[in-house]
Design an enzyme around this catalytic site. Structure first.
Site, PDB file in Angstrom:
ATOM      1  N   GLU A  71       0.813  -1.216   0.000  1.00  0.00           N
ATOM      2  CA  GLU A  71       0.000   0.000   0.000  1.00  0.00           C
ATOM      3  C   GLU A  71       0.845   1.265   0.000  1.00  0.00           C
ATOM      4  O   GLU A  71       0.410   2.304  -0.502  1.00  0.00           O
ATOM      5  CB  GLU A  71      -0.945   0.015   1.213  1.00  0.00           C
ATOM      6  N   LYS A 114     -14.273  -0.393  -3.935  1.00  0.00           N
ATOM      7  CA  LYS A 114     -15.409   0.016  -3.102  1.00  0.00           C
ATOM      8  C   LYS A 114     -16.451   0.735  -3.938  1.00  0.00           C
ATOM      9  O   LYS A 114     -17.659   0.497  -3.791  1.00  0.00           O
ATOM     10  CB  LYS A 114     -14.932   0.920  -1.968  1.00  0.00           C
ATOM     11  N   HIS A 141       8.788 -27.118  -0.361  1.00  0.00           N
ATOM     12  CA  HIS A 141       8.284 -28.352  -0.967  1.00  0.00           C
ATOM     13  C   HIS A 141       7.136 -28.058  -1.924  1.00  0.00           C
ATOM     14  O   HIS A 141       6.456 -28.984  -2.387  1.00  0.00           O
ATOM     15  CB  HIS A 141       7.853 -29.328   0.127  1.00  0.00           C
TER      16      HIS A 141
END
Length: 427
Positions: free
Chosen positions: A282, A417, A303
């Protein structure tokens, strides 16, 4: 304490980075002195020690003590982004992920219907409290979760109980959550106006839940204070946080690396990686700039991703957080060799894990030709969490300024948003 190790970097070294970047760092320092850099109104976290000269710390301790007497089954921490990541990062690092206290913390940080339903079922009719964290109170994820669990609390235990068992951490003077808390007589702790979400962990946002979990707030602040002191200089020879920022900028701009992989070797440090990811993602990810921050848990991910990291596309660097002294250790006692493990007799698990760390760095650097940076701290305790958090904040801030962007805003977050509210037909 914290040490920044660059001995596994290829084709450059500290002296070269210092020569290349010190003048640029000096220019940024002038911007600090003249308050001409973008985002400087959000530097309240640099003065976080001053924030606790008032009665806030005492009030949080008192509230935590009251809740502990209630013999609660669960504490719900409702928040998202910086309102949740630092809280869980600190508690997991210092207390471990398993949790052995009678009161269990449940973190509610998304809107998954299945997850929320599972939490509702788990809480059931048990006594619980709520810490809701939101500066505005309008962020939809915590707002929905808080409404649901507040209604369950009032239905099961009554309004009087909810007045004692809800704490709102929010804006001091305004906002939906502030107004709700005031009207319903919930306890409030306040987020300073000059501190943004990802830089807010040492405000009541993180401090109250940490106190609830049994962490020592004074040790956290002691570590933070030392880090602030150790990173106040703009001289790259003495400020390892700024040196880290310069290395990152060099790898991105000069070497054209696109990804930074942040690695831990203990599941209890996984959330530190997540907090690091938000701090740099951010703070830097604007104007189509910056390396993509991602995380790995070793040796687990060796792995799964080990093959790629060793021999895949060379478009990334690695930064490892290593803790010298684990919270707990186990010494092996092996008297027989049917499983071929007798050579490990009397070795500790931490010692074996350390050799895996050293072997991986050597393999990735020497054979894989991957630049490796190492952040080394002595212990996984409150003091070192406070120190590490501030050190990373200072590095993220400088990383943003080196990219000539504001490291304290996040305008792009609003895009999803806006679209979501449009689809929901919010008026």
């Amino acid at each position: 304490m914290l040490k920044f190790n660059t001995s596994n970097v290829l084709k450059t070294n500290d002296k070269q980075i210092q020569r290349k970047y010190q003048k640029e760092i000096d220019k940024i320092q002038k911007g600090f002195l003249t308050s001409s850099l973008p985002g400087m109104e959000m530097l309240g976290w640099v003065n976080i020690i001053d924030f606790y000269r008032n009665q806030d710390l005492l009030a949080m301790k008192k509230k935590a003590s009251q809740w502990k007497k209630e013999e609660l089954k669960y504490v719900l921490i409702i928040g998202i982004g910086g309102s949740y990541l630092g809280v869980k990062a600190a508690i997991d690092m210092c207390n471990g992920m398993i949790g052995f206290s009678k009161t269990k913390f449940i973190y509610i940080h998304n809107m998954s219907s299945s997850y929320i339903a599972d939490v509702i079922k788990k809480v059931g009719k048990n006594k619980f409290s709520i810490v809701v964290i939101s500066k505005s109170g309008t962020t939809i994820e915590p707002a929905i979760a808080f409404r649901l669990f507040k209604e369950i609390m009032i239905k099961n235990f009554g309004v009087g109980y909810s007045q004692r068992m809800i704490v709102a951490i929010t804006d001091k003077e305004k906002g939906t959550l502030h107004n709700l808390a005031k009207a319903n007589k919930w306890t409030m702790f306040f987020i300073p106006d000059d501190v943004g979400g990802r830089y807010s962990t040492l405000t009541p946002v993180g401090m109250f839940p940490m106190i609830l979990s049994g962490l020592d707030p004074l040790e956290i602040l002691k570590g933070a204070k030392q880090a602030l002191n150790d990173t106040k200089s703009f001289n790259l020879k003495s400020n390892s946080a700024f040196l880290y920022a310069c290395y990152r900028h060099y790898f991105y701009t000069n070497q054209k690396y696109q990804v930074e992989n942040f690695i831990v070797y203990d599941p209890s440090l996984t959330m530190i990686g997540e907090q690091w990811k938000q701090l740099f993602g951010e703070s830097e990810g604007k104007s189509h700039k910056a390396m993509y921050p991602t995380t790995s848990l070793f040796t687990t991910d060796l792995h799964a991703l080990g093959q790629y990291l060793q021999e895949g596309t060379r478009n990334f660097i690695e930064t490892t957080l290593w803790v010298d002294q684990p919270r707990k250790d186990i010494k092996l006692s092996i008297n027989t060799n049917e499983d071929g493990l007798k050579y490990l007799n009397f070795k500790t698990l931490h010692y074996i894990n350390e050799k895996a760390f050293q072997g991986t760095v050597a393999a990735h650097t020497k054979n894989g030709k991957v630049n490796n940076l190492i952040i080394n701290i002595s212990k996984a305790d409150e003091y070192h969490y406070g120190y590490l958090y501030i050190w990373l904040c200072r590095a993220a801030m400088m990383s943003g300024y080196l990219l000539k962007i504001n490291p304290f805003n996040q305008p792009g977050v609003e895009a999803y948003k806006t679209n979501m509210f449009s689809l929901l037909k919010r008026k």
